[in-house]
Structure formats: C-alpha cells, structure tokens
Write a protein that holds these residues in place. Structure first.
Motif, PDB file in Angstrom:
ATOM      1  N   GLY A   1      47.583  43.593  51.029  1.00 22.67           N
ATOM      2  CA  GLY A   1      46.524  42.704  50.563  1.00 22.67           C
ATOM      3  C   GLY A   1      46.811  41.979  49.263  1.00 22.67           C
ATOM      4  O   GLY A   1      45.907  41.735  48.466  1.00 22.67           O
TER       5      GLY A   1
ATOM      6  N   ASN B   1      46.796  35.989  53.752  1.00 27.14           N
ATOM      7  CA  ASN B   1      47.048  36.084  52.308  1.00 27.14           C
ATOM      8  C   ASN B   1      48.241  35.249  51.898  1.00 27.14           C
ATOM      9  O   ASN B   1      48.584  35.194  50.724  1.00 27.14           O
TER      10      ASN B   1
ATOM     11  N   LYS C   1      40.718  34.676  48.669  1.00 25.38           N
ATOM     12  CA  LYS C   1      39.640  33.824  49.153  1.00 25.38           C
ATOM     13  C   LYS C   1      39.557  32.544  48.312  1.00 25.38           C
ATOM     14  O   LYS C   1      39.430  31.443  48.840  1.00 25.38           O
TER      15      LYS C   1
ATOM     16  N   ARG D   1      41.853  41.450  44.441  1.00 28.67           N
ATOM     17  CA  ARG D   1      42.849  40.634  45.145  1.00 28.67           C
ATOM     18  C   ARG D   1      42.250  39.920  46.352  1.00 28.67           C
ATOM     19  O   ARG D   1      42.604  38.776  46.635  1.00 28.67           O
ATOM     20  N   ALA D   2      41.341  40.561  47.056  1.00 30.30           N
ATOM     21  CA  ALA D   2      40.742  39.908  48.223  1.00 30.30           C
ATOM     22  C   ALA D   2      39.985  38.656  47.789  1.00 30.30           C
ATOM     23  O   ALA D   2      40.076  37.604  48.429  1.00 30.30           O
TER      24      ALA D   2
END
Lengths: 408, 314
Positions: A129, A151, A349, A344-345
């Motif tokens: 991720g 990603n 985004k 990180r997600a």
C-alpha cells in the motif's frame, strides 16, 4: 585463521549494531518522515540513475529540509532518508524494498530508475500500500498496470504514444512541404528500441511514409558506421534512431563524419542529456530527440538553476525525465501536506484525484497517468525545447530542415 | 552408522517441518531473506552435485536459471502452473543433455570458458528471437503466485535436491563420478562409461537450476534477457559452493547460507562500498579456506579424532 575470521566478524557485527543503535537514538529524538529508496549505484543502470534520478532525490530532500521539512498539520517535520543500492538487479531491488518496508519501517518510498526495475517493485509496493510514482518507466502496459495496481502512477507515458506523436509531427511537416516521404529507421535490440519501432512501423506505413530502411542493432554495437553509410546511400528525408545513450552519441558522431544530414535527424535516449550538448556543441542545432521540456518557462529555468547549484560539479538535469522526476516528488509532498498525516491510502487517493503545481506546470492525473507529455524535443540555440505535441504549453516550432553539420 | 543416518533423517525432517512455517511469521522481509537463502542453497547444492565429484567448474548456472525464468515468462499466463514447471524442467534437461553430450569431452579451462559462453549464447538467441520474431523484448509475468508459494516450492525443491544427492552418492553413478573426479583415464580403463555418467549428472543438476529459475520468475513481474540471464548468479553460486566445499553434498549449504546473509548485511549497512568489501572477502575465502568450510570441519575433526581420513574418501 578461524579465530581471526570470527573476531573480524564479531567486530563487524558489533560495529554495525553500535551504528544502528546510534541512528535509532537520533531518530527517536525528533519526529521525522522516513523516506526510503533503493537506487542503482552500481551495474548497467548506474548511468541513467546518476543523471536523472539521484540528483533530483537529493535536491528535493535538501530543499524540503532547508524549508523545515514537510508540513504535517501545523508543524513541519524533516525528511530522514534510508537508501540502498539495488545493483541494477530486479531481485535485489525487490528485497531492498521489503527491507525498507519491514525493517526500516519507512513512511514513503521513492521508486528505482528504469522500466524493468519499476515493474519489478510494482507488486511489492502495491501489496504494502505504498504510493508508487514511476517517473522513469516507459511501457505500453502503463494503463493496464495503473488499473492492476491503483497505487502506481506512470508519469512518463507509453512508447506507442511516443511513436505516434513523432509520426504526427512528421506528417505535419510533410503537409507543409518541408520534408518528403522517405524515412530510415534504426533501433536498438532492447526493450526501448523494440517497443518504439514496433509502434512507429505501422504508424509510418498508415501515414503513407516510405520506410526505406528498417533495421535493429544489438546492444553494445561498437561500430555504427556501416549503418550510417547504408542509410546515407538511400538519401532519406527523415532519419529516426530509437537508440540508447552510447549509440545515440555514436550515430550522431558517425553522421557528422559521413556528412549525412537529412532534413529531420532524430535520435533516442541520451539526446536530451546535457552530455550530448557537451560533446557536439554547435552541431546539436536542429537535432531532434525523445523528450524535451518547456525551456522558456520560468519554473523550468528556476529548476535548472537550482539543480545546477545543488548537484555535484554543477551538473545539469536531462531534458526529459529529470523534470518529471522532480515534479513527481513535488506531487508526493503536496499530497502528504494536503492529507496532513502519514496516511498512505489517503495520499494515494489524493494523487489520483488532486491537482498539483509542479516545475512542469499544473498536473492532474487521469487514470493514474498525466495527460500531457513531451515526446519530441529539438536542440535550438543550446537548449533542448519540446516541439511536439504542438498543443502543449510552451511548444516551440520545429527547425526544419536541420542546419548542416559544422566542423567541430 | 545406520542409527546415525536415521537420526540425521529425523533431524532433517524436523527442520523441514519447522522451516515450512516461516511464511507464518508474517514478516515479508524475513520471507524474502528466506527465499533468497533457499534459492542459493538449491543452486549451490545442485552446482556441487555435478562439479564437486567431477571437478568440472561450470559457469552455466545462469543459463539454466534463465531458461527456467523465460519459460515462465512465455507460458506462465497461458498454462496451469504445474505444467509450466514441468515444461521448464524438460527444457532445461533437454538443453543440458545436448550441451553435455557436445562439451563434456572438453576439460579444464576449456569447459569453464564454454559454459560461460553458453549463457551469453542462449541470451543472444532469446534476444534475436524476441527482436526478429515476436517483436517484444521484455515480458510480463502476471500469475497468481504469492511469496509464500514461492518459498514453499523452493523448500520442497531443497528437500528433493538433498534426497536426490544422497541417493546418487549411494548409487553406482555416484561412485563412477568420484572415480572420474580422481582420474578420468583410470575410470575409462575400469570400464566406466564416463560420458554417460557425466552427462547424466550434468542434466540432473541443470534441471534443478532450471526449476529454481522458473519458481523465482513470478517474483519480478517483468522479465527481459538481461534480468533472466544475469551472469552474477553463476559467480555467486560458484563462490558459495567453493566457500562451503563442493566435495560434500552438504558443503555448498555452509557457503550459501553465510554468504547470502553476508551479502544482505553488506548491502543493508554498506550500500556504497558493497563491491569493495565483497572483493576482499572473496580473496580471504580463496586464500584461507581452499577446501571450504566443509574441508575445515573435516580437518578439525581429523586432528581431534584422528579417524576422519577414511571418511574423506568415502
């Protein structure tokens, strides 16, 4: 003998332990953002990484830290770098990244140099991720990869697009009666050359160009004189070489010696390198190549000056992937600052949806890829300006026919 | 002796079961390290299986490793995985048999140079084919195989290699090879079919190397000739087997494990001086341990017990 070895090993282990502990103590004393990368400092990729990637990573870290660091919420935290040598080896690159993620516990990872290594580390970064801003990879599977690994961001586009843009430019020049329709094409027998020539071949035929010469040569070919002599005998209007840096230099040198001066002279990777101008000086005038940048834009001029001031021996960036690499770092920073924490997600985004102010202008990604690229550049008066696609902001008009070679 | 062998067998089995749980640790870095350890253990053991008894120094490890990796690159997405492995193994065995038949009559330095050239030859053939026929250079391997799967396959292969090596050493073939290693002319006079023995073992060893390449390939997603045929593998395997001691089945492990860990430690702690330190270590190995760690153990137990001389030859 054994005791000697054991004592040595023990010393080594003790020393490394001490060093690690020391580093850990320093790290705990301050809050920081840990950024890791594995880059080719040895092996065949060294040249590309040393020109395009390493100086930009170092410049960016230096600048961000000089400004106090990356803004998280209302405070700035400095960047701490952990870096390894991937030795230009896919297995080593994967393992170094796994070490960065699991042992060093870095917050973000900067990608390696080159198409092969970026693809090799793709699954790892996706699984863990981490955002993956591939700024030095050109692959036709980029749109598909972006779907497979949401990603990952493919900043340099596809080779099919590169070939298509070149053919469009040639088409336009022919419509303007500046060139005829004979084309000679050579390509290096490696990923880059094969991809581009197999995209250019149908595009040229569809546009009714006459492909008078179409051959590939192996990596490491020392003597390119026979190719240039054959091509010269055919007297084409356009010469296209999908080449790598060593042969880009050799083909240009051979053409100058043989007095082969077609109306359009295009060479591959390396044309946009400052080294190219260093070697050919005035003879670069009118030479086209892959890449380019908006050399007139104040942001680029400013970036060039900062890069020269920061890099060892005042080295200049190349005029293709360097600015894109630097821009991808700016995007990462802006995304982190907008999110305001190490999430990180959320950063991924933001990279997918946000728009960014960078040295290459405003960037907004669509399907994890930029919408504008520089595909053809031309040396004009000592600077490598982007000339195609013509719709890009800051695109210069092509100088055709190419001026004659001058004695060095 | 029988009780001892049985004890060793039980010990090996226990170790195998224990090792099978490594992926359960849940740390991708240790898993990657374990994959690396197994990869080099299998490669070095396979190398030692042929080169140890016959004393033919082979630099063809990369060639077979690359054949395996490339088979996966071409067929990985089309065929079911076990079939891909089977085809890779068959291909490796086929190439090894042809190469063995035509070159194992060479000896000494000629054989070394040939095997080194073989890697380059196969690589250039692949490049030529991709450039002129399929017109793609660089293939993508998207198969549904996790890191843990890779690890387990390698572990199974490791077990198989040791079992195979143990069986061969006890067979007529193993005895024939040791005689060849001591003196090939004498072996011929004893009525040993030297060519058959050498080719057979070369093929077995190469098939194992091919399988390692095939199993490792899904780790990289992207394969091109320079990645699959990286000649560094040949040299690393050679130095590992030499450090461990190639004249023993378990010798190469003693080299593969510490050297893999050392490479890891060096590239983690001294990324910029890695090659310099590595060169110095190679020099040390060659000067100080000419018969490898296994040889050192034997020497130590010989001085301690004074009874090992018979076992060295056995």
């Amino acid at each position: 003998m054994t005791t000697f070895l054991t004592r040595r090993t023990a010393l080594l282990v003790a020393a490394t332990c001490a060093a690690t502990l020391g580093l850990a103590a320093v790290a705990q004393a301050q809050t920081s953002i840990k950024i890791g990368y594995a880059i080719s400092r040895t092996g065949p990729n060294t040249g590309g990484a040393a020109v395009t990637t390493i100086p930009n990573y170092e410049l960016w870290v230096k600048e961000v830290n000089a400004a106090g660091g990356i803004k998280l919420g209302d405070k700035r935290v400095p960047i701490e770098v952990v870096q390894y040598d991937d030795r230009s080896n896919a297995e080593e690159a994967v393992r170094a990244l796994e070490r960065l993620i699991n042992q060093d516990k870095v917050d973000f990872i900067l990608p390696p140099w080159g198409t092969g290594l970026n693809l090799a580390v793709g699954p790892t970064l996706n699984r863990e991720g981490y955002p993956h801003l591939a700024a030095t990879a050109v692959t036709d599977r980029a749109p598909e990869l972006a779907k497979r690994w949401p990603n990952s961001f493919w900043m340099l586009g596809t080779s099919a697009d590169a070939a298509k843009t070149l053919v469009e430019l040639l088409n336009k020049l022919r419509d303007e009666k500046k060139i005829g329709d004979t084309v000679a094409m050579v390509s290096i027998a490696d990923g880059f050359g094969i991809d581009l020539s197999s995209a250019a071949r149908p595009a040229l035929t569809n546009a009714k160009f006459k492909l008078a010469y179409d051959k590939s040569y192996p990596i490491g070919t020392q003597d390119l004189a026979p190719i240039i002599n054959d091509v010269k005998a055919l007297n084409p209007d356009v010469f296209i070489a999908f080449s790598y840096p060593p042969d880009t230099l050799a083909l240009t040198e051979q053409s100058r010696i043989a007095g082969f001066n077609p109306k359009v002279f295009y060479t591959g990777v390396g044309t946009a390198f400052p080294l190219y101008r260093g070697k050919f000086g005035k003879n670069t005038e009118g030479v086209m190549g892959i890449g380019g940048w908006s050399g007139d834009s104040p942001a680029i001029k400013d970036y060039l000056a900062r890069h020269k001031a920061s890099a060892a021996n005042g080295a200049e960036p190349d005029r293709w992937a360097s600015a894109v690499t630097y821009a991808s770092l700016q995007m990462l920073q802006q995304a982190i600052e907008r999110v305001g924490k190490i999430d990180r997600a959320a950063v991924i985004k933001d990279l997918q949806t946000g728009s960014f102010d960078t040295v290459i202008g405003k960037v907004k990604l669509e399907n994890n890829m930029p919408t504008r690229y520089w595909w053809v550049g031309q040396w004009q008066d000592g600077e490598f300006y982007g000339i195609a696609p013509a719709g890009n902001e800051g695109a210069r008009k092509a100088i055709v026919p190419k001026p004659a070679w001058v004695a060095p | 002796m029988n009780a001892r062998a049985a004890g060793l067998g039980v010990l090996a089995l226990a170790a195998l079961v224990l090792l099978a749980f490594v992926p359960r640790l849940g740390n991708a870095y240790y898993l990657a390290l374990a994959i690396s350890l197994l990869q080099y253990t299998v490669l070095a053991t396979a190398w030692g299986m042929f080169s140890g008894p016959t004393r033919y120094v082979s630099l063809a490890t990369t060639a077979f490793f690359g054949i395996g990796a490339y088979t996966v690159a071409v067929l990985g997405e089309i065929l079911p995985w076990p079939l891909v492995l089977l085809i890779a193994a068959a291909l490796g065995a086929f190439v090894a048999a042809i190469v063995g038949l035509s070159t194992l009559r060479l000896s000494g330095v000629y054989f070394v140079i040939f095997t080194f050239g073989l890697t380059e030859l196969i690589r250039q053939l692949v490049v030529w084919f991709e450039v002129n026929k399929s017109r793609v250079l660089g293939r993508y391997v998207f198969v549904d195989i996790t890191q843990a799967d890779i690890y387990w396959q390698l572990l199974a292969l490791t077990a198989a290699v040791f079992l195979l090596g143990w069986l061969i050493a006890r067979s007529r073939l193993g005895f024939a090879l040791r005689v060849i290693g001591e003196d090939e002319t004498v072996a011929k006079h004893c009525g040993i079919n030297t060519t058959f023995a050498k080719v057979a073992l070369f093929t077995i060893s190469a098939t194992v190397m091919t399988l390692v390449g095939a199993i490792m390939a899904p780790r990289w997603t992207y394969i091109e000739p320079s990645i699959a045929f990286n000649s560094m593998i040949s040299f690393q395997v050679l130095i590992m087997a030499l450090l461990g001691g190639a004249h023993r089945l378990w010798g190469p492990v003693l080299g593969a494990v510490p050297l893999t860990l050392l490479f890891e430690l060096l590239s983690a702690r001294f990324p910029n001086t890695f090659t310099i330190i590595l060169g110095c270590i190679f020099l040390l190995i060659v000067y100080m341990l000419p018969r490898g760690v296994a040889g050192l153990f034997e020497k130590l137990s010989a001085t301690a017990g004074g009874k090992a001389t018979g076992r060295v030859a056995a």
